[in-house]
Design a protein around this motif. Structure first.
Motif, mmCIF file in Angstrom:
data_model
loop_
_atom_site.group_PDB
_atom_site.id
_atom_site.type_symbol
_atom_site.label_atom_id
_atom_site.label_comp_id
_atom_site.label_asym_id
_atom_site.label_seq_id
_atom_site.Cartn_x
_atom_site.Cartn_y
_atom_site.Cartn_z
ATOM 1 N N LEU A 1 0.815 -1.218 0.000
ATOM 2 C CA LEU A 1 0.000 0.000 0.000
ATOM 3 C C LEU A 1 0.848 1.267 0.000
ATOM 4 O O LEU A 1 0.340 2.356 -0.249
ATOM 5 C CB LEU A 1 -0.936 0.004 1.207
ATOM 6 C CG LEU A 1 -1.822 -1.232 1.353
ATOM 7 C CD1 LEU A 1 -2.654 -1.129 2.621
ATOM 8 C CD2 LEU A 1 -2.699 -1.420 0.133
ATOM 9 N N ALA A 2 2.150 1.130 0.274
ATOM 10 C CA ALA A 2 3.029 2.299 0.336
ATOM 11 C C ALA A 2 3.367 2.838 -1.039
ATOM 12 O O ALA A 2 3.713 4.013 -1.182
ATOM 13 C CB ALA A 2 4.310 1.956 1.087
ATOM 14 N N LYS A 3 3.261 1.993 -2.048
ATOM 15 C CA LYS A 3 3.594 2.415 -3.399
ATOM 16 C C LYS A 3 2.537 3.392 -3.906
ATOM 17 O O LYS A 3 1.343 3.216 -3.680
ATOM 18 C CB LYS A 3 3.660 1.193 -4.324
ATOM 19 C CG LYS A 3 4.115 1.517 -5.714
ATOM 20 C CD LYS A 3 4.322 0.269 -6.542
ATOM 21 C CE LYS A 3 4.660 0.691 -7.958
ATOM 22 N NZ LYS A 3 5.784 0.041 -8.500
ATOM 23 N N GLU A 4 2.999 4.433 -4.587
ATOM 24 C CA GLU A 4 2.082 5.421 -5.138
ATOM 25 C C GLU A 4 1.188 4.776 -6.190
ATOM 26 O O GLU A 4 1.623 3.926 -6.968
ATOM 27 C CB GLU A 4 2.902 6.559 -5.776
ATOM 28 C CG GLU A 4 2.080 7.755 -6.148
ATOM 29 C CD GLU A 4 2.951 8.915 -6.618
ATOM 30 O OE1 GLU A 4 2.628 9.488 -7.659
ATOM 31 O OE2 GLU A 4 3.945 9.221 -5.928
ATOM 32 N N ASP A 5 -0.082 5.176 -6.201
ATOM 33 C CA ASP A 5 -1.013 4.635 -7.190
ATOM 34 C C ASP A 5 -0.556 4.995 -8.598
ATOM 35 O O ASP A 5 -0.042 6.102 -8.825
ATOM 36 C CB ASP A 5 -2.421 5.191 -6.966
ATOM 37 C CG ASP A 5 -3.082 4.644 -5.714
ATOM 38 O OD1 ASP A 5 -2.619 3.604 -5.212
ATOM 39 O OD2 ASP A 5 -4.067 5.250 -5.264
ATOM 40 N N PRO A 6 -0.751 4.068 -9.550
ATOM 41 C CA PRO A 6 -0.362 4.373 -10.926
ATOM 42 C C PRO A 6 -1.264 5.457 -11.516
ATOM 43 O O PRO A 6 -2.412 5.608 -11.109
ATOM 44 C CB PRO A 6 -0.555 3.038 -11.654
ATOM 45 C CG PRO A 6 -1.545 2.292 -10.833
ATOM 46 C CD PRO A 6 -1.345 2.752 -9.413
ATOM 47 N N ASP A 7 -0.721 6.212 -12.448
ATOM 48 C CA ASP A 7 -1.502 7.237 -13.152
ATOM 49 C C ASP A 7 -2.270 6.541 -14.264
ATOM 50 O O ASP A 7 -1.730 6.275 -15.340
ATOM 51 C CB ASP A 7 -0.570 8.313 -13.717
ATOM 52 C CG ASP A 7 -1.335 9.449 -14.383
ATOM 53 O OD1 ASP A 7 -2.564 9.317 -14.598
ATOM 54 O OD2 ASP A 7 -0.700 10.466 -14.709
ATOM 55 N N LEU B 1 -0.584 -1.819 -10.578
ATOM 56 C CA LEU B 1 -1.967 -1.776 -11.036
ATOM 57 C C LEU B 1 -2.843 -2.762 -10.261
ATOM 58 O O LEU B 1 -3.984 -2.455 -9.921
ATOM 59 C CB LEU B 1 -2.038 -2.050 -12.539
ATOM 60 C CG LEU B 1 -3.319 -1.627 -13.241
ATOM 61 C CD1 LEU B 1 -3.620 -0.160 -13.006
ATOM 62 C CD2 LEU B 1 -3.227 -1.912 -14.733
ATOM 63 N N GLY B 2 -2.311 -3.936 -9.955
ATOM 64 C CA GLY B 2 -3.091 -4.945 -9.236
ATOM 65 C C GLY B 2 -3.494 -4.496 -7.851
ATOM 66 O O GLY B 2 -4.656 -4.623 -7.451
ATOM 67 N N ILE B 3 -2.557 -3.951 -7.086
ATOM 68 C CA ILE B 3 -2.885 -3.507 -5.734
ATOM 69 C C ILE B 3 -3.778 -2.267 -5.793
ATOM 70 O O ILE B 3 -4.640 -2.068 -4.942
ATOM 71 C CB ILE B 3 -1.623 -3.284 -4.858
ATOM 72 C CG1 ILE B 3 -1.986 -3.284 -3.368
ATOM 73 C CG2 ILE B 3 -0.887 -2.034 -5.242
ATOM 74 C CD1 ILE B 3 -2.457 -4.588 -2.828
ATOM 75 N N TYR B 4 -3.623 -1.459 -6.832
ATOM 76 C CA TYR B 4 -4.507 -0.305 -7.037
ATOM 77 C C TYR B 4 -5.947 -0.795 -7.221
ATOM 78 O O TYR B 4 -6.875 -0.257 -6.614
ATOM 79 C CB TYR B 4 -4.044 0.505 -8.252
ATOM 80 C CG TYR B 4 -4.989 1.600 -8.652
ATOM 81 C CD1 TYR B 4 -5.039 2.793 -7.933
ATOM 82 C CD2 TYR B 4 -5.825 1.462 -9.749
ATOM 83 C CE1 TYR B 4 -5.910 3.808 -8.291
ATOM 84 C CE2 TYR B 4 -6.695 2.471 -10.121
ATOM 85 C CZ TYR B 4 -6.735 3.638 -9.391
ATOM 86 O OH TYR B 4 -7.606 4.641 -9.744
ATOM 87 N N MET B 5 -6.117 -1.833 -8.047
ATOM 88 C CA MET B 5 -7.458 -2.395 -8.258
ATOM 89 C C MET B 5 -8.013 -2.952 -6.949
ATOM 90 O O MET B 5 -9.189 -2.783 -6.650
ATOM 91 C CB MET B 5 -7.424 -3.488 -9.329
ATOM 92 C CG MET B 5 -7.154 -2.947 -10.711
ATOM 93 S SD MET B 5 -7.274 -4.152 -12.071
ATOM 94 C CE MET B 5 -6.773 -5.681 -11.364
ATOM 95 N N ALA B 6 -7.171 -3.606 -6.164
ATOM 96 C CA ALA B 6 -7.609 -4.147 -4.880
ATOM 97 C C ALA B 6 -8.065 -3.017 -3.953
ATOM 98 O O ALA B 6 -9.101 -3.128 -3.286
ATOM 99 C CB ALA B 6 -6.494 -4.959 -4.234
ATOM 100 N N LYS B 7 -7.316 -1.919 -3.920
ATOM 101 C CA LYS B 7 -7.678 -0.793 -3.063
ATOM 102 C C LYS B 7 -9.017 -0.196 -3.487
ATOM 103 O O LYS B 7 -9.811 0.220 -2.645
ATOM 104 C CB LYS B 7 -6.591 0.285 -3.086
ATOM 105 C CG LYS B 7 -5.340 -0.136 -2.340
ATOM 106 C CD LYS B 7 -4.386 1.003 -2.039
ATOM 107 C CE LYS B 7 -3.776 1.662 -3.217
ATOM 108 N NZ LYS B 7 -2.671 2.574 -2.874
ATOM 109 N N LYS B 8 -9.278 -0.169 -4.772
ATOM 110 C CA LYS B 8 -10.537 0.391 -5.279
ATOM 111 C C LYS B 8 -11.709 -0.562 -5.052
ATOM 112 O O LYS B 8 -12.848 -0.126 -4.891
ATOM 113 C CB LYS B 8 -10.419 0.721 -6.776
ATOM 114 C CG LYS B 8 -9.454 1.855 -7.065
ATOM 115 C CD LYS B 8 -9.938 3.124 -6.427
ATOM 116 C CE LYS B 8 -9.011 4.277 -6.668
ATOM 117 N NZ LYS B 8 -9.330 5.450 -5.869
ATOM 118 N N THR B 9 -11.452 -1.859 -5.033
ATOM 119 C CA THR B 9 -12.501 -2.870 -4.885
ATOM 120 C C THR B 9 -12.924 -3.064 -3.439
ATOM 121 O O THR B 9 -14.104 -3.184 -3.134
ATOM 122 C CB THR B 9 -12.009 -4.231 -5.449
ATOM 123 O OG1 THR B 9 -11.651 -4.061 -6.812
ATOM 124 C CG2 THR B 9 -13.076 -5.289 -5.340
#
Length: 136
Positions: free
Chosen positions: A87-93, A106-114
């Motif tokens: 979660l420390a990594k900045e979200d992708p643009d 991108l995968g962890i970004y999707m998880a955070k949004k879901t």
């Protein structure tokens, strides 16, 4: 309350075991297929990160637990690999094209949004990723 936990070798080949447990429990609780797919994708992304990166040059395990209570599913992934907070990594643009974006995240970004809630902690030499989603 429904709660189950399994410990598997942290390798990609065990993904079906992890997702199988998740889907069985969600189905038993009447989770919609659409919601089940979204949760499974989030768990898959987190598990694959552990399988691919937690134990460089060696092997280790991943403990996966699912707890469903009062219409909320809580999924916890634990490993004793190298310390890593996804979660420390900045979200992708995501406004950039795939060619312009940096690889990864991108995968962890999707998880955070879901998920309704997702958090990480390092405790007792373990990485602990907890994801929660209201299913009912």
């Amino acid at each position: 309350m429904v709660k189950e936990e399994i410990k598997v070798p942290a390798v990609r080949q065990e993904l079906d075991t992890v997702i199988g447990l998740l889907e069985r429990l969600l189905e038993e609780e009447g989770c919609s297929p659409k919601m089940m797919i979204a949760i499974a994708i989030a768990v898959e992304e987190a598990y694959i990160n552990i399988a691919d990166y937690a134990y460089p040059g060696t092997r280790g395990d991943c403990t996966f637990s699912v707890c469903i209570e009062d219409g909320q599913a809580t999924m916890i992934l634990k490993d004793q690999g190298i310390p890593y907070d996804p979660l420390a990594k900045e979200d992708p643009d995501i406004t950039l094209s795939a060619d312009e974006r940096q690889i990864g995240g991108l995968g962890i970004y999707m998880a955070k949004k879901t998920m309704d809630d997702i958090h990480y902690e390092r405790k007792d030499e373990q990485n602990i990723l907890t994801m929660m989603k209201r299913i009912g």
